[in-house]
Design a protein around this motif. Sequence first.
Motif, PDB file in Angstrom:
ATOM      1  N   THR A   6       0.850  -1.194   0.000  1.00  0.00           N
ATOM      2  CA  THR A   6       0.000   0.000   0.000  1.00  0.00           C
ATOM      3  C   THR A   6       0.884   1.241   0.000  1.00  0.00           C
ATOM      4  OG1 THR A   6      -1.706  -1.173   1.251  1.00  0.00           O
ATOM      5  CG2 THR A   6      -1.815   1.246   1.226  1.00  0.00           C
ATOM      6  N   ILE A   7       0.556   2.192  -0.859  1.00  0.00           N
ATOM      7  CA  ILE A   7       1.360   3.406  -0.969  1.00  0.00           C
ATOM      8  C   ILE A   7       1.208   4.246   0.290  1.00  0.00           C
ATOM      9  CG2 ILE A   7       1.652   5.568  -2.264  1.00  0.00           C
ATOM     10  CD1 ILE A   7       0.782   4.078  -4.749  1.00  0.00           C
ATOM     11  N   ILE A  14      13.605   3.040  -3.254  1.00  0.00           N
ATOM     12  CA  ILE A  14      12.958   2.577  -4.483  1.00  0.00           C
ATOM     13  C   ILE A  14      13.820   1.502  -5.138  1.00  0.00           C
ATOM     14  CG2 ILE A  14      12.189   3.247  -6.794  1.00  0.00           C
ATOM     15  CD1 ILE A  14      11.523   5.990  -5.653  1.00  0.00           C
ATOM     16  N   TYR A  18      10.209  -3.368  -5.124  1.00  0.00           N
ATOM     17  CA  TYR A  18       9.281  -2.478  -4.430  1.00  0.00           C
ATOM     18  C   TYR A  18       8.301  -1.831  -5.422  1.00  0.00           C
ATOM     19  CZ  TYR A  18       7.596   1.101  -1.205  1.00  0.00           C
ATOM     20  OH  TYR A  18       6.798   1.898  -0.417  1.00  0.00           O
ATOM     21  N   VAL A  19       8.827  -1.399  -6.566  1.00  0.00           N
ATOM     22  CA  VAL A  19       7.962  -0.778  -7.576  1.00  0.00           C
ATOM     23  C   VAL A  19       6.954  -1.782  -8.118  1.00  0.00           C
ATOM     24  CG1 VAL A  19       7.913   0.317  -9.848  1.00  0.00           C
ATOM     25  CG2 VAL A  19       9.678   0.944  -8.205  1.00  0.00           C
ATOM     26  N   ARG A  21       5.571  -4.148  -6.615  1.00  0.00           N
ATOM     27  CA  ARG A  21       4.548  -4.514  -5.615  1.00  0.00           C
ATOM     28  C   ARG A  21       3.652  -3.338  -5.213  1.00  0.00           C
ATOM     29  NH1 ARG A  21       8.112  -6.798  -0.983  1.00  0.00           N
ATOM     30  NH2 ARG A  21       6.094  -7.089   0.050  1.00  0.00           N
ATOM     31  N   LEU A  22       3.916  -2.166  -5.755  1.00  0.00           N
ATOM     32  CA  LEU A  22       3.103  -1.002  -5.386  1.00  0.00           C
ATOM     33  C   LEU A  22       1.658  -1.179  -5.842  1.00  0.00           C
ATOM     34  CD1 LEU A  22       5.482   2.014  -6.155  1.00  0.00           C
ATOM     35  CD2 LEU A  22       4.659   1.266  -3.902  1.00  0.00           C
ATOM     36  N   SER A  23       0.725  -0.877  -4.953  1.00  0.00           N
ATOM     37  CA  SER A  23      -0.697  -0.977  -5.293  1.00  0.00           C
ATOM     38  C   SER A  23      -1.126   0.235  -6.111  1.00  0.00           C
ATOM     39  CB  SER A  23      -1.536  -1.072  -4.008  1.00  0.00           C
ATOM     40  OG  SER A  23      -1.338   0.095  -3.222  1.00  0.00           O
ATOM     41  N   VAL A  32       5.532   7.853  -4.384  1.00  0.00           N
ATOM     42  CA  VAL A  32       6.437   7.226  -3.408  1.00  0.00           C
ATOM     43  C   VAL A  32       7.798   7.855  -3.599  1.00  0.00           C
ATOM     44  CG1 VAL A  32       7.553   5.111  -2.643  1.00  0.00           C
ATOM     45  CG2 VAL A  32       5.169   5.050  -3.404  1.00  0.00           C
ATOM     46  N   VAL A  44       2.373   6.744  -9.385  1.00  0.00           N
ATOM     47  CA  VAL A  44       1.460   5.666  -9.765  1.00  0.00           C
ATOM     48  C   VAL A  44       0.073   6.265  -9.977  1.00  0.00           C
ATOM     49  CG1 VAL A  44       0.539   3.395  -9.185  1.00  0.00           C
ATOM     50  CG2 VAL A  44       2.785   4.083  -8.307  1.00  0.00           C
ATOM     51  N   LYS A  50       3.009   3.466 -14.094  1.00  0.00           N
ATOM     52  CA  LYS A  50       4.055   3.884 -13.162  1.00  0.00           C
ATOM     53  C   LYS A  50       5.158   4.614 -13.928  1.00  0.00           C
ATOM     54  CE  LYS A  50       3.107  -0.227 -10.355  1.00  0.00           C
ATOM     55  NZ  LYS A  50       3.620  -1.541  -9.851  1.00  0.00           N
TER      56      LYS A  50
END
Length: 423
Positions: A6-7, A14, A18-19, A21-23, A32, A44, A50
């Motif tokens: 969750t952001i 970064i 991690y990128v 998996r970003l919602s 982020v 995002v 993204k």
Amino acid sequence: MMAAITIQALPHKITKSYVDRLSTPEAGQAFVRDSELKGFAVRVTSTGAKSFILEKRIDGKVKRLTLGRYPELTVEQARKEAHKLLGHIAVGRNPPAEKKQEALKGTTLQEAFEDFIKVRKNLKPRTLYDYQRVMQVVFADWQNKAMLEIGKDMIAKRHSKTGAERGEAYANLSMRFLRALFNFAIAQYEDDSGHAILRENPVMRLTQTRAWYRVDRRQTVIKPHQLAPWYQAILSLKQDQLSKQSALVADYLLFLLFTGLRRQEAATLKWSDIDLNDRSFTLTDTKNREPLTLPLTDFISDLLRSRKAATDSEYVFAGDGKAGYLIEPRRQVQKVTELSGVSFTLHDLRRTFITVAESIDISAYALKRLVNHKMTNDVTAGYIVSDVERLRKPMEEISAQLLRHFEINEEKKVLKFPVHQNP
């Protein structure tokens, strides 16, 4: 399967994982920010797109620079590009301004033309049509070329080529248009310092080398002895059953001759501009921008009454195109020329009207008013008011003289031509 992240508002290092998996935010966009490189971040959007950005204060204002989209641009590449831009900013450079300037340097001829017509909102339809034709005919292969790439030698060669292929007058016309377009671009496109992106107009080469073609102004008219066969050809055109436009163009040509109007003034005339009861008409969009009301002669009044009964268009001389009015009746003009043996242009009809008027000693002031010529250098003219009724008599006299040249029997309105015997 790795859970989505969750952001959050707090910065985080970064990385690729991690990128990945970003919602996705429910609406709008979220950011982020990197915990290691200040200003570096991931954006995002609600669509799941993204991209990497860099936020930095430049010249007192916070600027947000887009580095590129993920995954086309990797995290490592984006971080490297962010470091590079931060270095440029540290030494006083302005990457956004430089990017804008580079984009302006790449302005194509077509893009400049589109900006030109947006700014020049008051261009007359015919002028705009002529400009568009020149772009399509003469500069078709230059439309996607950056203006900075169009050099003086290219101008000189294209001018010469156009003169050989399409005529010297058209070559000059096309280059006058291009000169105006470059002058517009010089004033329109500037860097942040207010300096022109384009420093000079390459079309000036033609002036500097005296390469413009010398094209004498046309002085052609339909001579008195040519008017009878010309009119016979007009009547033949009017009776042509193969084209519904033939009769309309015949009336249009007669209207030009008997009023002395410019072709665009006549073509764009609407029925709302005509008062058949008062036997007058008003030009609201003239070349000199001054509206003008003129009388209708008996001959033209009869012509217009017949024309009105045969059309439901708002334009007196309706056309098939989206403009709604007659544009360029080349085919019909050519047919009249072939039938009569009289070569003429639409503007020749205006010159013929003026020539006939002068031949019967119509007052210079009345004639100038009839053809809507300004008299700025004549002090006396400023005190003369030429209203519709005062112009009616000279207009009728010109009409009568034209009819005499047509060899029309005034009682029967029948054209008197010798009967040709078959051999």
